[in-house]
Write a protein that holds these residues in place. Structure first.
Motif, PDB file in Angstrom:
ATOM      1  N   PRO A 110      14.593  -3.169  -0.227  1.00  0.00           N
ATOM      2  CA  PRO A 110      14.577  -4.279  -0.481  1.00  0.00           C
ATOM      3  C   PRO A 110      13.922  -5.630   1.026  1.00  0.00           C
ATOM      4  O   PRO A 110      13.162  -6.205   0.991  1.00  0.00           O
ATOM      5  N   ALA A 111      14.611  -5.424   1.745  1.00  0.00           N
ATOM      6  CA  ALA A 111      14.446  -5.741   3.313  1.00  0.00           C
ATOM      7  C   ALA A 111      13.059  -5.654   3.532  1.00  0.00           C
ATOM      8  O   ALA A 111      12.552  -6.431   4.512  1.00  0.00           O
ATOM      9  N   THR A 112      12.142  -4.448   3.617  1.00  0.00           N
ATOM     10  CA  THR A 112      10.789  -4.144   3.692  1.00  0.00           C
ATOM     11  C   THR A 112       9.686  -5.292   3.317  1.00  0.00           C
ATOM     12  O   THR A 112       8.612  -5.728   3.763  1.00  0.00           O
ATOM     13  N   GLU A 113      10.119  -6.022   2.109  1.00  0.00           N
ATOM     14  CA  GLU A 113       9.527  -6.892   1.237  1.00  0.00           C
ATOM     15  C   GLU A 113       9.274  -7.637   2.296  1.00  0.00           C
ATOM     16  O   GLU A 113       8.268  -8.759   2.142  1.00  0.00           O
ATOM     17  N   GLU A 114      10.482  -8.385   2.155  1.00  0.00           N
ATOM     18  CA  GLU A 114      10.921  -9.568   2.780  1.00  0.00           C
ATOM     19  C   GLU A 114      10.210  -9.939   4.006  1.00  0.00           C
ATOM     20  O   GLU A 114       9.729 -10.482   4.660  1.00  0.00           O
ATOM     21  N   PHE A 115       9.876  -8.114   5.066  1.00  0.00           N
ATOM     22  CA  PHE A 115       9.303  -8.399   6.440  1.00  0.00           C
ATOM     23  C   PHE A 115       7.664  -8.404   6.220  1.00  0.00           C
ATOM     24  O   PHE A 115       7.199  -9.199   7.048  1.00  0.00           O
ATOM     25  N   LEU A 116       7.161  -8.228   4.507  1.00  0.00           N
ATOM     26  CA  LEU A 116       6.305  -8.028   5.521  1.00  0.00           C
ATOM     27  C   LEU A 116       5.448  -9.304   4.536  1.00  0.00           C
ATOM     28  O   LEU A 116       4.511 -10.019   4.574  1.00  0.00           O
ATOM     29  N   ARG A 117       6.525  -9.944   3.895  1.00  0.00           N
ATOM     30  CA  ARG A 117       6.549 -12.093   3.898  1.00  0.00           C
ATOM     31  C   ARG A 117       6.528 -12.673   5.207  1.00  0.00           C
ATOM     32  O   ARG A 117       4.938 -13.513   5.183  1.00  0.00           O
ATOM     33  N   VAL A 118       7.580 -12.231   5.391  1.00  0.00           N
ATOM     34  CA  VAL A 118       7.403 -13.012   6.989  1.00  0.00           C
ATOM     35  C   VAL A 118       6.645 -12.515   7.753  1.00  0.00           C
ATOM     36  O   VAL A 118       6.239 -13.565   8.399  1.00  0.00           O
ATOM     37  N   TYR A 119       6.233 -11.911   8.101  1.00  0.00           N
ATOM     38  CA  TYR A 119       5.541 -11.023   8.962  1.00  0.00           C
ATOM     39  C   TYR A 119       4.127 -10.158   8.935  1.00  0.00           C
ATOM     40  O   TYR A 119       4.039  -9.341   8.560  1.00  0.00           O
ATOM     41  N   PRO A 120       2.910 -11.055   7.709  1.00  0.00           N
ATOM     42  CA  PRO A 120       2.057 -10.318   7.162  1.00  0.00           C
ATOM     43  C   PRO A 120       1.077  -9.580   8.412  1.00  0.00           C
ATOM     44  O   PRO A 120       0.686 -10.520   9.742  1.00  0.00           O
ATOM     45  N   PRO A 121       0.539  -8.644   8.186  1.00  0.00           N
ATOM     46  CA  PRO A 121       0.231  -7.913   8.917  1.00  0.00           C
ATOM     47  C   PRO A 121      -0.982  -8.862   9.762  1.00  0.00           C
ATOM     48  O   PRO A 121      -1.881  -8.696  11.061  1.00  0.00           O
ATOM     49  N   LEU A 122      -2.360  -8.632   8.624  1.00  0.00           N
ATOM     50  CA  LEU A 122      -3.405  -9.254   8.753  1.00  0.00           C
ATOM     51  C   LEU A 122      -3.195 -10.743   7.818  1.00  0.00           C
ATOM     52  O   LEU A 122      -2.930 -10.941   7.570  1.00  0.00           O
ATOM     53  N   ASP A 164     -20.888 -20.852   1.078  1.00  0.00           N
ATOM     54  CA  ASP A 164     -19.448 -21.669   1.958  1.00  0.00           C
ATOM     55  C   ASP A 164     -18.610 -20.400   2.547  1.00  0.00           C
ATOM     56  O   ASP A 164     -18.859 -19.337   1.447  1.00  0.00           O
ATOM     57  N   ARG A 165     -18.557 -20.050   3.675  1.00  0.00           N
ATOM     58  CA  ARG A 165     -17.785 -19.045   3.942  1.00  0.00           C
ATOM     59  C   ARG A 165     -16.118 -19.761   3.304  1.00  0.00           C
ATOM     60  O   ARG A 165     -15.567 -21.070   3.720  1.00  0.00           O
ATOM     61  N   VAL A 166     -15.064 -19.033   3.303  1.00  0.00           N
ATOM     62  CA  VAL A 166     -13.658 -19.726   2.363  1.00  0.00           C
ATOM     63  C   VAL A 166     -12.478 -18.400   3.167  1.00  0.00           C
ATOM     64  O   VAL A 166     -13.092 -17.023   3.219  1.00  0.00           O
ATOM     65  N   LEU A 167     -12.022 -19.595   3.959  1.00  0.00           N
ATOM     66  CA  LEU A 167     -10.936 -18.335   4.630  1.00  0.00           C
ATOM     67  C   LEU A 167      -9.922 -18.710   4.424  1.00  0.00           C
ATOM     68  O   LEU A 167      -9.654 -19.488   3.960  1.00  0.00           O
ATOM     69  N   VAL A 168      -9.185 -17.513   3.587  1.00  0.00           N
ATOM     70  CA  VAL A 168      -7.607 -17.467   3.153  1.00  0.00           C
ATOM     71  C   VAL A 168      -6.660 -16.997   3.749  1.00  0.00           C
ATOM     72  O   VAL A 168      -5.965 -15.930   4.054  1.00  0.00           O
ATOM     73  N   SER A 169      -5.339 -17.610   3.957  1.00  0.00           N
ATOM     74  CA  SER A 169      -3.689 -17.085   4.492  1.00  0.00           C
ATOM     75  C   SER A 169      -3.329 -16.736   4.220  1.00  0.00           C
ATOM     76  O   SER A 169      -2.702 -17.246   2.598  1.00  0.00           O
ATOM     77  N   ARG A 170      -2.880 -16.043   4.303  1.00  0.00           N
ATOM     78  CA  ARG A 170      -1.596 -14.992   3.574  1.00  0.00           C
ATOM     79  C   ARG A 170      -0.226 -14.867   4.429  1.00  0.00           C
ATOM     80  O   ARG A 170       0.506 -15.679   3.774  1.00  0.00           O
ATOM     81  N   SER A 218       0.676 -10.173   1.514  1.00  0.00           N
ATOM     82  CA  SER A 218       0.794  -9.347   2.398  1.00  0.00           C
ATOM     83  C   SER A 218      -0.298  -8.101   2.329  1.00  0.00           C
ATOM     84  O   SER A 218      -1.275  -7.536   3.136  1.00  0.00           O
ATOM     85  N   PHE A 219      -0.265  -8.175   1.286  1.00  0.00           N
ATOM     86  CA  PHE A 219      -1.308  -6.320   0.580  1.00  0.00           C
ATOM     87  C   PHE A 219      -2.659  -6.922   0.047  1.00  0.00           C
ATOM     88  O   PHE A 219      -3.632  -5.841  -0.248  1.00  0.00           O
ATOM     89  N   GLY A 220      -2.746  -8.336  -0.021  1.00  0.00           N
ATOM     90  CA  GLY A 220      -3.758  -8.520  -0.735  1.00  0.00           C
ATOM     91  C   GLY A 220      -3.875  -8.841  -2.079  1.00  0.00           C
ATOM     92  O   GLY A 220      -2.529  -8.625  -2.596  1.00  0.00           O
ATOM     93  N   LEU A 221      -5.059  -8.786  -3.008  1.00  0.00           N
ATOM     94  CA  LEU A 221      -4.671  -9.426  -4.061  1.00  0.00           C
ATOM     95  C   LEU A 221      -6.329  -9.116  -4.876  1.00  0.00           C
ATOM     96  O   LEU A 221      -6.873  -9.000  -4.026  1.00  0.00           O
ATOM     97  N   GLY A 222      -5.953  -8.899  -6.068  1.00  0.00           N
ATOM     98  CA  GLY A 222      -7.116  -7.854  -6.973  1.00  0.00           C
ATOM     99  C   GLY A 222      -7.869  -7.129  -6.495  1.00  0.00           C
ATOM    100  O   GLY A 222      -6.937  -6.208  -5.441  1.00  0.00           O
ATOM    101  N   ARG A 229      -6.298  -4.905  -3.031  1.00  0.00           N
ATOM    102  CA  ARG A 229      -5.982  -5.249  -2.491  1.00  0.00           C
ATOM    103  C   ARG A 229      -5.630  -3.820  -1.690  1.00  0.00           C
ATOM    104  O   ARG A 229      -6.415  -2.923  -2.438  1.00  0.00           O
ATOM    105  N   CYS A 230      -4.678  -3.693  -0.798  1.00  0.00           N
ATOM    106  CA  CYS A 230      -3.843  -2.978   0.352  1.00  0.00           C
ATOM    107  C   CYS A 230      -3.779  -1.628  -0.681  1.00  0.00           C
ATOM    108  O   CYS A 230      -2.770  -1.838  -1.249  1.00  0.00           O
ATOM    109  N   VAL A 231      -4.835  -0.313  -0.719  1.00  0.00           N
ATOM    110  CA  VAL A 231      -4.506   0.350  -1.179  1.00  0.00           C
ATOM    111  C   VAL A 231      -4.039   1.428  -0.778  1.00  0.00           C
ATOM    112  O   VAL A 231      -2.844   2.162  -1.146  1.00  0.00           O
TER     113      VAL A 231
END
Length: 419
Positions: free
Chosen positions: A281-293, A315-321, A348-352, A355-357
């Motif tokens: 479970p800590a893995t998911e929290e590390f991912l939430r707190v520290y998204p690499p991208l 138009d360009r759109v920047l999305v903040s993870r 952190s792995f994206g959406l849609g 999403r990071c494969v």
């Protein structure tokens, strides 16, 4: 690229995710923007929308009919998933630049070999790579946790699975680390941008595997078809190039950030040492707190509204993870690290469809690396005075160096692996 202003002047902000002020404290910058206006317009870099909340991430990343990843034909040398565009070569086709329906057949080539079940089958190689990598430094009592462990392990696992030549793996990791971590003014960054070594190596491997297939991903790709035709080499190279990037940098950044966090929170470190099962479970929290991208970008296909703001074609759109993962509407007490936070639907792995494969494999590599470090180097101590963040943290966030000391320990690899 459109430079039209939004109708509501209150939505215009002075925001630049590549500026020195932003890089000094990205977290605060994203937080202030989300609290002020989660969908806002910035005039920097030719003008772009910036979306910094959880709901906005879902709205943009899941709607490929309106928000595309495809690069502009007017600017074919720059990938559109970053603002400003990420420099790259026009001749390479990357799966992240394909939207449905073209995206589906190419994505299948990734899904089939990086599913949860297939990723778990790689556990023996993950364990072996981690053990052998730590063996190289465990007796010394000092190393750079990033350069000597967090970087080499995911690179070795991922690139060996691809079929990448062993003697070139470290060089590939170095080039991607320079690209993401060094400032554009540096010789390292310029060399990484100009280099074609990784693409050329992948092309060489493709040519070799056509005549002598092996038990690796590139050999498997060469035997596949899309719409009844063999997969084209440019597609294979594009797929593998993205996997190289993910394998040598994003997992590395997550591991490095977790190691720094646990160096500063020794109580949490001890909990993970005493109860290794908590690492899952800590893995998911590390991912939430520290998204690499930390962010990703899209381009508007057609005039529409985004949370009441009029966005126009081009138009360009920047999305903040980063912004989404700290949105208090989605995560109660987002500033607090909750080791067993549930639910934890971070982005952190994206959406849609994009999403990071490699998410399943990344988790396994991260967990095994952390598990062995906490077991074999439980008292590691990082020299904070020599910690170095990425120079530009607007697109990717990570560390350039993690010098540490620890109590020396024994090697654990087999005699054959040591030799």
């Amino acid at each position: 690229m459109s430079t039209a202003h939004p109708a509501d002047a209150r939505a215009v902000v002075d925001f630049d995710h590549h500026s020195p002020a932003f890089n000094a404290d990205p977290h605060r910058a994203w937080q202030e923007l989300r609290e002020k206006c989660p969908v806002a317009w910035s005039e920097n870099h030719g003008g772009f929308w910036v979306v910094s909340d959880y709901e906005g991430n879902h709205e943009v990343l899941k709607n490929t009919d309106v928000f595309t990843t495809e690069r502009s034909p007017d600017d074919p040398h720059y990938m559109a998933v970053a603002i400003p565009g990420q420099p790259n070569r026009e001749t390479i086709l990357y799966p992240i630049e394909l939207d449905p329906p073209n995206h589906g057949p190419v994505r299948r080539l990734l899904n089939e070999q990086l599913s949860p079940a297939q990723s778990r089958r790689m556990l023996p190689s993950i364990e072996r790579a981690t053990t052998e990598t730590i063996d190289e430094v465990i007796e010394a009592g000092a190393c750079d946790l990033l350069e000597d462990i967090a970087g080499p392990v995911p690179a070795q696992v991922t690139l060996d699975w691809l079929g990448y030549p062993q003697d070139r793996i470290r060089r590939a990791a170095e080039l991607f680390h320079w690209l993401f971590g060094y400032p554009p003014s540096s010789d390292e960054w310029k060399q990484a941008v100009a280099s074609t070594e990784v693409e050329e190596t992948l092309q060489e491997v493709c040519a070799a595997r056509r005549t002598e297939p092996r038990d690796d991903y590139i050999s498997w790709l060469l035997a596949q078809e899309i719409d009844g035709r063999p997969v084209e080499e440019e597609v294979i190279v594009g797929l593998c190039f993205v996997l190289v990037g993910g394998g040598v940098d994003t997992t590395t950044s997550l591991t490095a950030s977790a190691l720094v966090h646990l160096d500063r929170d020794r109580e949490l470190r001890q909990r993970l040492i005493d109860d290794p099962a908590l690492l899952v479970p800590a893995t998911e929290e590390f991912l939430r707190v520290y998204p690499p991208l930390s962010s990703t970008a899209r381009t508007v296909r057609q005039d529409t509204e985004l949370r009441g703001c009029p966005v126009r074609t081009g138009d360009r759109v920047l999305v903040s993870r980063y912004g989404a993962n700290y949105d208090e509407k989605a995560f109660p007490n987002p500033e607090e690290f909750v080791i067993d936070r549930f639910p934890n639907k971070h982005v952190s792995f994206g959406l849609g469809p994009h999403r990071c494969v490699g998410a399943h494999l990344a988790r396994l590599i991260f967990q095994e690396t952390m598990r062995q470090i906490l077991r074999r180097m439980p008292d590691y101590s990082i020299d904070e005075s020599r910690l170095v963040h990425y120079a530009d943290r607007g697109f990717a966030d990570g560390w350039l160096s993690l010098p540490a000391v620890y109590t020396p320990g024994p090697r654990e690899g087999s005699p054959s692996s040591r030799s």
